[in-house]
Motif scaffolding. Structure first.
Motif, PDB file in Angstrom:
ATOM      1  N   LEU A 100      39.715  39.129  24.948  1.00 55.06           N
ATOM      2  CA  LEU A 100      40.235  37.758  25.004  1.00 55.06           C
ATOM      3  C   LEU A 100      40.541  37.330  26.433  1.00 55.06           C
ATOM      4  O   LEU A 100      40.169  36.228  26.857  1.00 55.06           O
ATOM      5  CB  LEU A 100      41.492  37.648  24.143  1.00 55.06           C
ATOM      6  CG  LEU A 100      41.275  37.692  22.627  1.00 55.06           C
ATOM      7  CD1 LEU A 100      42.613  37.702  21.903  1.00 55.06           C
ATOM      8  CD2 LEU A 100      40.429  36.505  22.172  1.00 55.06           C
ATOM      9  N   VAL A 101      41.224  38.194  27.182  1.00 52.83           N
ATOM     10  CA  VAL A 101      41.562  37.787  28.552  1.00 52.83           C
ATOM     11  C   VAL A 101      40.324  37.805  29.440  1.00 52.83           C
ATOM     12  O   VAL A 101      40.218  37.011  30.383  1.00 52.83           O
ATOM     13  CB  VAL A 101      42.697  38.668  29.116  1.00 52.83           C
ATOM     14  CG1 VAL A 101      42.200  40.048  29.533  1.00 52.83           C
ATOM     15  CG2 VAL A 101      43.391  37.973  30.275  1.00 52.83           C
ATOM     16  N   ALA A 102      39.352  38.666  29.137  1.00 56.50           N
ATOM     17  CA  ALA A 102      38.090  38.631  29.877  1.00 56.50           C
ATOM     18  C   ALA A 102      37.391  37.297  29.659  1.00 56.50           C
ATOM     19  O   ALA A 102      36.882  36.675  30.607  1.00 56.50           O
ATOM     20  CB  ALA A 102      37.194  39.788  29.456  1.00 56.50           C
ATOM     21  N   GLN A 138      41.641  43.215  35.894  1.00 57.81           N
ATOM     22  CA  GLN A 138      40.245  43.654  35.911  1.00 57.81           C
ATOM     23  C   GLN A 138      39.313  42.494  35.576  1.00 57.81           C
ATOM     24  O   GLN A 138      38.261  42.325  36.193  1.00 57.81           O
ATOM     25  CB  GLN A 138      40.040  44.796  34.915  1.00 57.81           C
ATOM     26  CG  GLN A 138      40.653  46.121  35.359  1.00 57.81           C
ATOM     27  CD  GLN A 138      40.372  47.238  34.375  1.00 57.81           C
ATOM     28  OE1 GLN A 138      40.364  47.038  33.158  1.00 57.81           O
ATOM     29  NE2 GLN A 138      40.169  48.442  34.884  1.00 57.81           N
ATOM     30  N   SER A 139      39.710  41.671  34.607  1.00 50.17           N
ATOM     31  CA  SER A 139      38.876  40.541  34.191  1.00 50.17           C
ATOM     32  C   SER A 139      38.762  39.492  35.296  1.00 50.17           C
ATOM     33  O   SER A 139      37.685  38.917  35.508  1.00 50.17           O
ATOM     34  CB  SER A 139      39.465  39.910  32.927  1.00 50.17           C
ATOM     35  OG  SER A 139      39.473  40.836  31.850  1.00 50.17           O
ATOM     36  N   LYS A 140      39.867  39.224  35.981  1.00 48.97           N
ATOM     37  CA  LYS A 140      39.813  38.284  37.105  1.00 48.97           C
ATOM     38  C   LYS A 140      38.822  38.778  38.154  1.00 48.97           C
ATOM     39  O   LYS A 140      38.031  37.998  38.703  1.00 48.97           O
ATOM     40  CB  LYS A 140      41.204  38.152  37.737  1.00 48.97           C
ATOM     41  CG  LYS A 140      42.204  37.292  36.984  1.00 48.97           C
ATOM     42  CD  LYS A 140      43.528  37.286  37.729  1.00 48.97           C
ATOM     43  CE  LYS A 140      44.579  36.473  36.993  1.00 48.97           C
ATOM     44  NZ  LYS A 140      44.312  35.023  37.087  1.00 48.97           N
ATOM     45  N   ALA A 151      44.498  41.803  44.705  1.00 49.86           N
ATOM     46  CA  ALA A 151      44.020  41.385  46.021  1.00 49.86           C
ATOM     47  C   ALA A 151      42.568  40.936  45.987  1.00 49.86           C
ATOM     48  O   ALA A 151      42.177  40.033  46.729  1.00 49.86           O
ATOM     49  CB  ALA A 151      44.191  42.532  47.019  1.00 49.86           C
ATOM     50  N   GLN A 152      41.760  41.544  45.100  1.00 47.58           N
ATOM     51  CA  GLN A 152      40.344  41.186  45.040  1.00 47.58           C
ATOM     52  C   GLN A 152      40.129  39.740  44.631  1.00 47.58           C
ATOM     53  O   GLN A 152      39.138  39.119  45.001  1.00 47.58           O
ATOM     54  CB  GLN A 152      39.601  42.097  44.057  1.00 47.58           C
ATOM     55  CG  GLN A 152      39.741  43.581  44.317  1.00 47.58           C
ATOM     56  CD  GLN A 152      39.507  43.941  45.763  1.00 47.58           C
ATOM     57  OE1 GLN A 152      38.412  43.781  46.275  1.00 47.58           O
ATOM     58  NE2 GLN A 152      40.541  44.399  46.428  1.00 47.58           N
ATOM     59  N   GLN A 201      35.603  32.214  31.770  1.00 49.82           N
ATOM     60  CA  GLN A 201      35.460  30.778  31.572  1.00 49.82           C
ATOM     61  C   GLN A 201      36.161  29.996  32.686  1.00 49.82           C
ATOM     62  O   GLN A 201      35.635  28.994  33.184  1.00 49.82           O
ATOM     63  CB  GLN A 201      36.030  30.387  30.211  1.00 49.82           C
ATOM     64  CG  GLN A 201      35.735  28.945  29.813  1.00 49.82           C
ATOM     65  CD  GLN A 201      36.240  28.628  28.428  1.00 49.82           C
ATOM     66  OE1 GLN A 201      37.413  28.814  28.123  1.00 49.82           O
ATOM     67  NE2 GLN A 201      35.355  28.140  27.566  1.00 49.82           N
ATOM     68  N   ARG A 202      37.321  30.450  33.104  1.00 50.91           N
ATOM     69  CA  ARG A 202      38.030  29.798  34.199  1.00 50.91           C
ATOM     70  C   ARG A 202      37.189  29.782  35.480  1.00 50.91           C
ATOM     71  O   ARG A 202      37.270  28.849  36.276  1.00 50.91           O
ATOM     72  CB  ARG A 202      39.342  30.531  34.480  1.00 50.91           C
ATOM     73  CG  ARG A 202      40.495  30.143  33.574  1.00 50.91           C
ATOM     74  CD  ARG A 202      41.738  30.929  33.938  1.00 50.91           C
ATOM     75  NE  ARG A 202      42.940  30.384  33.328  1.00 50.91           N
ATOM     76  CZ  ARG A 202      44.155  30.913  33.458  1.00 50.91           C
ATOM     77  NH1 ARG A 202      44.316  32.014  34.195  1.00 50.91           N
ATOM     78  NH2 ARG A 202      45.197  30.355  32.872  1.00 50.91           N
TER      79      ARG A 202
END
Length: 533
Positions: free
Chosen positions: A74-76, A440-442, A477-478, A81-82
């Motif tokens: 879900l958060v991925a 991780q998803s961000k 940071a990434q 999408q963002r």
């Protein structure tokens, strides 16, 4: 049926990060300096070298498949999408929530070893409560706050977590992205032109080709391979429409099998469904019953039984405590014991006995422990954890699962030879899961859009992996996010300490009121700022 990716997403080359021009030692040194906060770097360019981002790159949109609609999937989906990607989420079940969806059904193989068994994804037992406080459990920007009429405890039951994930999916309109009742049967490398039948790579020399291109030629940017993926799914046609939680059933319809081509695949299928079982000499002739905690739901079937519980992790402790109320005896065994044995287990002396591991079992029903004690036992319950399993994934040996580890992976996410088109979310154990999934998803979303970039394949292959909060901060940071708040780190350490000292009561008794006040103030302010419901 093959769905081709649009031509606008085929240009997968991405600008090199500055770190790609450095050797592995320099890359690793700058990364460590950035994590430690004592870097001597001068200027923004060198800082970006350390953290691997590239602000000058033009963003691109990719078509991305996310496998699984649990907490990681879900958060991925939200972060992808963002960042402007086209997202499809495949979920075998009928609702979002993954492992947090309780299912009273159990598998026909109690140990969960038969590959042909009728599998059940969830490992929830009916009484399960979280072993972390809700202040830590939630995503970083969507607080897991108590809601009126629901379980408001700091350590709530599993139903409250499932409801929180449903709330999250509704808040960010993620349900529209999910294909429910759809099983992923195959994910493989695709080398077609996107306009004809899927050209699935099945050449055993493909790995050697990648190794030559990626390492011998010291390729600077792994994205240049333009690796795409074919995802084959099977949709259960009895569920032909989905409007939130309402299923409309049709009978007499065959399952629909579909091949779809994607620029990238993000694997979020969890790691709590394939049991790992202890090997014990003599089990093949031992007459008692065996099962894995994956198939444990309630204590009643163990009434008046003598039970051996193997493994003193969270589930082993919870289940042992629950069995005390109904079983004749509970023998709890583990490789080693910490303070919890000395401070807690004497309170239950008589019904619960602690041992070292089982040495052997015999065909008369006797279990012999390594501490020299033996007894006749009715049931052996394996609370021995889980194995990683990706039965649908075909990478021709590039990604392997060996000794309970997935590799090779750069920072637990990207296989260097297939980065960035293949990634994993949520593989590390013993972490605070939801914030880790989010960070991780961000990072994945930023890498795919070229807002950030990866080191060279050679550097990624050589990089040493590490995690916990230092890893969370590195991930932050990434993608330009703030580091983990100090109260989260302190609260996690307190929770771990109290859980070891008082495993029977830590969920309901605590003394970190100063941290709790700080956390609640922060989370309520965040809720107000974001206008979350």
């Amino acid at each position: 049926m093959v769905e081709a990716v649009s031509s606008s997403t085929r240009n997968r080359g991405s600008s090199r990060s500055s770190s790609a021009n450095t050797g592995h030692n320099d890359y690793g040194r700058k990364k460590c300096e950035a994590l430690a906060g004592n870097s001597n770097l001068n200027g923004e360019d060198e800082l970006q070298m350390a953290i691997g981002s590239d602000k000058n790159a033009t963003k691109q949109s990719c078509k991305v498949a996310v496998i699984g609609a649990g907490a990681a999937g879900l958060v991925a989906a939200r972060e992808l999408q963002r960042e402007g990607h086209e997202v499809v989420v495949y979920e075998e079940g009928e609702k979002v929530g993954g492992v947090w969806l309780y299912n009273s059904d159990v598998e026909d193989d109690p140990l969960g070893l038969d590959p042909n068994r009728c599998s059940v994804h969830s490992s929830m037992y009916a009484s399960l409560r979280t072993n972390l406080p809700r202040e830590l459990m939630g995503y970083l920007d969507y607080p897991f706050l108590p809601r009126e009429g629901r379980d408001v405890r700091r350590f709530p039951r599993h139903e409250e977590v499932a409801s929180y994930l449903q709330d999250f999916a509704e808040e960010f309109n993620l349900l529209l992205l999910v294909k429910f009742c759809t099983k992923v049967e195959y994910v493989g490398i695709y080398r077609g032109d996107g306009n004809t039948e899927a050209d699935i790579v099945n050449d055993s020399s493909f790995k050697q080709q990648l190794l030559r291109e990626g390492c011998e030629d010291l390729r600077e940017d792994s994205a240049n391979l333009e690796t795409r993926w074919v995802v084959r799914t099977r949709e259960r046609r009895q569920a032909v429409e989905k409007e939130r939680d309402v299923l409309n059933f049709a009978t007499g319809c065959e399952d629909q099998v579909t091949d779809v081509i994607f620029d990238a695949v993000v694997i979020c299928n969890g790691h709590y469904s394939q049991p790992r079982v202890a090997w014990i000499p003599g089990l093949e002739k031992w007459p008692g019953k065996q099962m894995h905690s994956h198939n444990y739901r309630i204590a009643e079937p163990f009434r008046d039984k003598v039970v051996v519980v193997i493994g003193n992790g969270p589930s082993g402790i919870d289940i042992s405590l629950e069995l005390i109320s109904v079983a004749k005896e509970v023998h709890f065994c583990a490789k080693k014991w910490d303070l919890s044995k000395d401070l807690f287990w004497p309170l239950h002396e008589g019904k619960l006995q602690c041992h070292l591991l089982v040495e052997l079992v015999t065909e008369d029903g006797t279990v012999h422990f390594q501490d020299g004690i033996s007894c006749h036992v009715d049931v052996i319950l394996h609370c021995t954890g889980y194995l990683y399993s990706f039965p649908f994934l075909d990478t021709h040996g590039i990604v392997t699962v060996e000794n309970s580890a997935v590799g090779p992976l750069f920072e637990h996410v990207f296989p260097p030879l297939l980065a960035p088109s293949l990634s994993f979310v949520g593989l590390p154990f013993k972490v605070v899961p939801f914030p880790l999934f989010e960070l991780q998803s961000k990072w994945i979303a930023c890498i795919l859009s070229k807002s950030s970039s990866l080191p060279s394949t050679k550097d990624m292959m050589a990089d040493v992996q590490s995690f916990e909060f230092e890893y969370d901060n590195w991930l932050a940071a990434q993608c330009g996010s703030e580091p983990i708040e100090s109260w989260r780190i302190k609260m996690y350490k307190v929770a771990q300490k109290i859980r070891k000292l008082y495993p029977d009561s830590y969920r309901d008794i605590w003394d970190d009121y100063d941290l709790l006040d700080e956390a609640q103030s922060y989370l309520l302010k965040l809720k107000t700022e974001k206008h979350w419901k």
